[in-house]
Design a protein around this motif. Structure first.
Motif, PDB file in Angstrom:
ATOM      1  N   LEU A   1       0.805  -1.220   0.000  1.00 50.39           N
ATOM      2  CA  LEU A   1       0.000   0.000   0.000  1.00 50.39           C
ATOM      3  C   LEU A   1       0.840   1.274   0.000  1.00 50.39           C
ATOM      4  CD1 LEU A   1      -2.824  -0.888   2.556  1.00 50.39           C
ATOM      5  CD2 LEU A   1      -2.824  -1.173   0.073  1.00 50.39           C
ATOM      6  N   LEU A   2       1.809   1.342   0.893  1.00 47.08           N
ATOM      7  CA  LEU A   2       2.596   2.568   0.984  1.00 47.08           C
ATOM      8  C   LEU A   2       3.894   2.345   1.739  1.00 47.08           C
ATOM      9  CD1 LEU A   2       1.308   5.015   3.714  1.00 47.08           C
ATOM     10  CD2 LEU A   2       0.359   2.741   3.485  1.00 47.08           C
ATOM     11  N   GLN A   3       4.779   3.326   1.580  1.00 42.52           N
ATOM     12  CA  GLN A   3       6.053   3.372   2.287  1.00 42.52           C
ATOM     13  C   GLN A   3       5.978   4.462   3.342  1.00 42.52           C
ATOM     14  OE1 GLN A   3       9.098   5.205   0.013  1.00 42.52           O
ATOM     15  NE2 GLN A   3      10.589   5.194   1.672  1.00 42.52           N
ATOM     16  N   VAL A   4       6.469   4.167   4.551  1.00 42.21           N
ATOM     17  CA  VAL A   4       6.581   5.166   5.614  1.00 42.21           C
ATOM     18  C   VAL A   4       8.023   5.107   6.113  1.00 42.21           C
ATOM     19  CG1 VAL A   4       5.696   6.012   7.809  1.00 42.21           C
ATOM     20  CG2 VAL A   4       4.175   4.749   6.263  1.00 42.21           C
ATOM     21  N   HIS A   5       8.855   6.009   5.605  1.00 38.30           N
ATOM     22  CA  HIS A   5      10.285   6.016   5.930  1.00 38.30           C
ATOM     23  C   HIS A   5      10.915   4.666   5.571  1.00 38.30           C
ATOM     24  CE1 HIS A   5       9.613   9.907   7.638  1.00 38.30           C
ATOM     25  NE2 HIS A   5       8.774   9.435   8.537  1.00 38.30           N
ATOM     26  N   ASP A   6      11.331   3.882   6.574  1.00 42.00           N
ATOM     27  CA  ASP A   6      11.957   2.587   6.278  1.00 42.00           C
ATOM     28  C   ASP A   6      10.968   1.436   6.453  1.00 42.00           C
ATOM     29  OD1 ASP A   6      11.683   2.698   9.017  1.00 42.00           O
ATOM     30  OD2 ASP A   6      13.710   2.016   9.478  1.00 42.00           O
TER      31      ASP A   6
ATOM     32  N   LEU B   1       7.315  -0.598   5.150  1.00 44.72           N
ATOM     33  CA  LEU B   1       6.355  -0.849   4.084  1.00 44.72           C
ATOM     34  C   LEU B   1       5.071  -1.392   4.702  1.00 44.72           C
ATOM     35  CD1 LEU B   1       8.606  -2.530   1.348  1.00 44.72           C
ATOM     36  CD2 LEU B   1       7.915  -0.127   1.532  1.00 44.72           C
ATOM     37  N   VAL B   2       3.951  -0.925   4.193  1.00 43.34           N
ATOM     38  CA  VAL B   2       2.642  -1.334   4.707  1.00 43.34           C
ATOM     39  C   VAL B   2       1.924  -2.137   3.623  1.00 43.34           C
ATOM     40  CG1 VAL B   2       0.446  -0.554   5.674  1.00 43.34           C
ATOM     41  CG2 VAL B   2       2.543   0.748   6.133  1.00 43.34           C
ATOM     42  N   PHE B   3       1.393  -3.292   4.019  1.00 40.80           N
ATOM     43  CA  PHE B   3       0.721  -4.193   3.088  1.00 40.80           C
ATOM     44  C   PHE B   3      -0.698  -4.482   3.570  1.00 40.80           C
ATOM     45  CE2 PHE B   3       5.200  -4.916   2.707  1.00 40.80           C
ATOM     46  CZ  PHE B   3       5.431  -5.211   1.375  1.00 40.80           C
ATOM     47  N   GLU B   4      -1.506  -4.954   2.640  1.00 41.27           N
ATOM     48  CA  GLU B   4      -2.859  -5.404   2.959  1.00 41.27           C
ATOM     49  C   GLU B   4      -3.046  -6.783   2.339  1.00 41.27           C
ATOM     50  OE1 GLU B   4      -6.823  -2.936   3.074  1.00 41.27           O
ATOM     51  OE2 GLU B   4      -6.417  -3.563   1.005  1.00 41.27           O
TER      52      GLU B   4
END
Length: 205
Positions: free
Chosen positions: A150-155, A157-160
């Protein structure tokens, strides 16, 4: 996870065994770790930690005595950026620092601090990008096409994904992220990735 770098620094700086580390000592070491990279002065560190300037200066002096490689890196990087106007990450990506040629002394000092920081944060950015580029194909090959990045937040990664795939997804995601520097760069310090599954991003933390 690997060794806590701030606790390890505190142990070296203040001669406190890791298994006896308290949060205040670690907090001081964390402020020194980050402050040194950004060129903090004794005055600035004293204000940040609520201590007198002499004590803060002693902390900085002790830090460089315990970790001489950091001073060597900082000095070498300053020389490089003054000569070339740019620095490079371990992957060879050039980062230009225009401020290093400014007529303003304050701006040149900012350029030096930016040059010291750029190869570190720049390499981290290179690594996360490499992981992101490889991730979709790796998940597909592992039979995890329902797992979506879904997205990157600094270092991070967010998944669904469906809950029944979470455990398998974590294994594959960790593999890709921990090996992202290869084959271009074989890091001497291994990358260790923490991963958690939960109903939402907040709960995962």
């Amino acid at each position: 996870a690997g060794l806590d770098i701030h606790a390890a620094t505190a142990s070296e700086m203040f001669n406190v065994p890791l298994d006896q580390m308290d949060s205040e000592t670690r907090r001081r070491a964390k402020a020194i770790n980050f402050g040194i990279v950004y060129g903090i002065s004794a005055f600035g560190l004293a204000a940040q930690l609520g201590i007198d300037q002499g004590e803060a200066g002693a902390y900085i002096k002790t830090y460089f005595e315990r970790f001489p490689g950091i001073r060597a890196y900082m000095d070498a990087t300053k020389t490089e950026v003054r000569e070339n106007g740019a620095v490079s990450t371990v992957f060879g990506r050039r980062i230009h620092i225009p401020a290093i040629h400014s007529k303003s002394g304050a701006e040149r000092q900012f350029g030096e601090r930016a040059a010291i920081n750029a190869p570190i944060q720049g390499a981290a950015a290179d690594i996360i990008r490499r992981a992101m580029m490889r991730m979709p194909a790796a998940l597909e090959a592992a039979g995890l096409s329902e797992v979506k990045m879904l997205l990157q937040v600094h270092d991070e990664l967010v998944f669904e994904c469906p809950s029944e795939l979470a455990e398998a997804a974590i294994v594959e995601i960790k593999r890709v992220m921990e090996g992202a520097a290869l084959p271009a760069v074989a890091l001497t310090v291994p990358l260790v990735v923490d991963a958690r599954a939960a109903g939402n991003w907040d709960e995962a933390h």
